[in-house]
Design a protein around this motif. Structure first.
Motif, PDB file in Angstrom:
ATOM      1  N   TYR A   1      40.741 -54.795  14.533  1.00 53.71           N
ATOM      2  CA  TYR A   1      39.794 -53.841  14.826  1.00 53.71           C
ATOM      3  C   TYR A   1      40.487 -52.241  15.983  1.00 53.71           C
ATOM      4  CZ  TYR A   1      36.653 -51.950  18.820  1.00 53.71           C
ATOM      5  OH  TYR A   1      36.009 -50.189  18.962  1.00 53.71           O
ATOM      6  N   GLY A   2      40.792 -51.924  15.365  1.00 54.57           N
ATOM      7  CA  GLY A   2      41.264 -50.315  15.722  1.00 54.57           C
ATOM      8  C   GLY A   2      40.543 -49.606  17.356  1.00 54.57           C
ATOM      9  N   SER A   3      40.131 -50.298  18.237  1.00 52.07           N
ATOM     10  CA  SER A   3      39.469 -49.442  19.164  1.00 52.07           C
ATOM     11  C   SER A   3      40.006 -48.061  19.220  1.00 52.07           C
ATOM     12  CB  SER A   3      39.891 -49.827  20.292  1.00 52.07           C
ATOM     13  OG  SER A   3      39.500 -48.799  21.126  1.00 52.07           O
ATOM     14  N   PRO A   4      38.520 -47.794  19.452  1.00 57.37           N
ATOM     15  CA  PRO A   4      38.445 -45.696  19.345  1.00 57.37           C
ATOM     16  C   PRO A   4      39.383 -45.237  20.388  1.00 57.37           C
ATOM     17  CG  PRO A   4      36.775 -46.805  20.073  1.00 57.37           C
ATOM     18  CD  PRO A   4      36.782 -47.400  19.338  1.00 57.37           C
ATOM     19  N   HIS A   5      39.624 -45.908  21.412  1.00 54.74           N
ATOM     20  CA  HIS A   5      40.166 -45.112  22.560  1.00 54.74           C
ATOM     21  C   HIS A   5      41.778 -45.490  22.706  1.00 54.74           C
ATOM     22  CE1 HIS A   5      36.007 -45.623  24.469  1.00 54.74           C
ATOM     23  NE2 HIS A   5      36.342 -46.830  24.267  1.00 54.74           N
ATOM     24  N   PRO A   6      42.155 -44.140  22.357  1.00 60.93           N
ATOM     25  CA  PRO A   6      43.400 -44.304  22.820  1.00 60.93           C
ATOM     26  C   PRO A   6      44.787 -45.363  23.786  1.00 60.93           C
ATOM     27  CG  PRO A   6      42.781 -42.585  22.604  1.00 60.93           C
ATOM     28  CD  PRO A   6      42.002 -43.106  23.386  1.00 60.93           C
ATOM     29  N   GLU A   7      44.259 -45.262  24.517  1.00 60.66           N
ATOM     30  CA  GLU A   7      44.655 -46.463  25.856  1.00 60.66           C
ATOM     31  C   GLU A   7      44.665 -48.014  25.209  1.00 60.66           C
ATOM     32  OE1 GLU A   7      47.850 -47.421  27.976  1.00 60.66           O
ATOM     33  OE2 GLU A   7      46.925 -45.756  27.814  1.00 60.66           O
ATOM     34  N   GLU A   8      43.817 -48.153  24.547  1.00 56.83           N
ATOM     35  CA  GLU A   8      43.681 -49.478  24.288  1.00 56.83           C
ATOM     36  C   GLU A   8      43.868 -49.874  22.767  1.00 56.83           C
ATOM     37  OE1 GLU A   8      39.142 -50.645  24.242  1.00 56.83           O
ATOM     38  OE2 GLU A   8      38.888 -50.144  25.996  1.00 56.83           O
ATOM     39  N   ARG A   9      43.877 -48.466  21.829  1.00 58.85           N
ATOM     40  CA  ARG A   9      45.408 -49.089  21.181  1.00 58.85           C
ATOM     41  C   ARG A   9      46.686 -49.247  21.041  1.00 58.85           C
ATOM     42  NH1 ARG A   9      42.033 -44.562  18.886  1.00 58.85           N
ATOM     43  NH2 ARG A   9      43.472 -43.263  19.193  1.00 58.85           N
ATOM     44  N   LYS A  10      47.134 -48.719  22.363  1.00 62.41           N
ATOM     45  CA  LYS A  10      47.749 -48.932  22.822  1.00 62.41           C
ATOM     46  C   LYS A  10      48.226 -49.978  22.987  1.00 62.41           C
ATOM     47  CE  LYS A  10      51.838 -47.304  25.615  1.00 62.41           C
ATOM     48  NZ  LYS A  10      52.088 -48.410  25.687  1.00 62.41           N
ATOM     49  N   GLY A  11      48.317 -51.101  23.753  1.00 61.77           N
ATOM     50  CA  GLY A  11      47.804 -52.720  23.564  1.00 61.77           C
ATOM     51  C   GLY A  11      48.240 -53.520  22.454  1.00 61.77           C
ATOM     52  N   LEU A  12      47.203 -53.235  21.746  1.00 62.98           N
ATOM     53  CA  LEU A  12      47.323 -53.201  20.839  1.00 62.98           C
ATOM     54  C   LEU A  12      48.420 -53.028  19.213  1.00 62.98           C
ATOM     55  CD1 LEU A  12      46.103 -54.716  17.861  1.00 62.98           C
ATOM     56  CD2 LEU A  12      44.913 -52.538  16.612  1.00 62.98           C
TER      57      LEU A  12
END
Length: 87
Positions: free
Chosen positions: A72-83
């Motif tokens: 699940y790719g979050s729409p929030h860039p900061e959360e995607r960075k963690g992914l």
């Protein structure tokens, strides 16, 4: 389905208890979580890692193994960075 828990929704799937197996990562905020279902008599799935943004598993079927990753790719860039850091 808004407001229903994952368990309530899963209980609506016909024959869930006897035919299907499943694994889920609970929803966080407005994400729907990640759900995997498989036919237990044909597939063995071993979850290797899970987070709010992915499930990484080893799939055993017909004497073959393969890796499966549901993301699940979050729409929030900061959360995607963690992914990306996790991957």
């Amino acid at each position: 389905m808004i407001g229903e828990s994952a368990s309530d929704i899963v209980s609506l799937i016909p024959s869930f208890d006897c035919l299907l197996a499943g694994f889920r990562v609970e929803a966080v905020a407005f994400s729907g979580g990640i759900w995997l279902f498989w036919e237990a008599s044909k597939v063995n799935l071993e979850v290797l890692a899970a987070s709010s943004q992915l499930i990484h598993a080893l799939l055993h079927m017909n004497n073959d193994d393969c890796l499966l990753t549901a993301v699940y790719g979050s729409p929030h860039p900061e959360e995607r960075k963690g992914l990306w850091d996790f991957i």
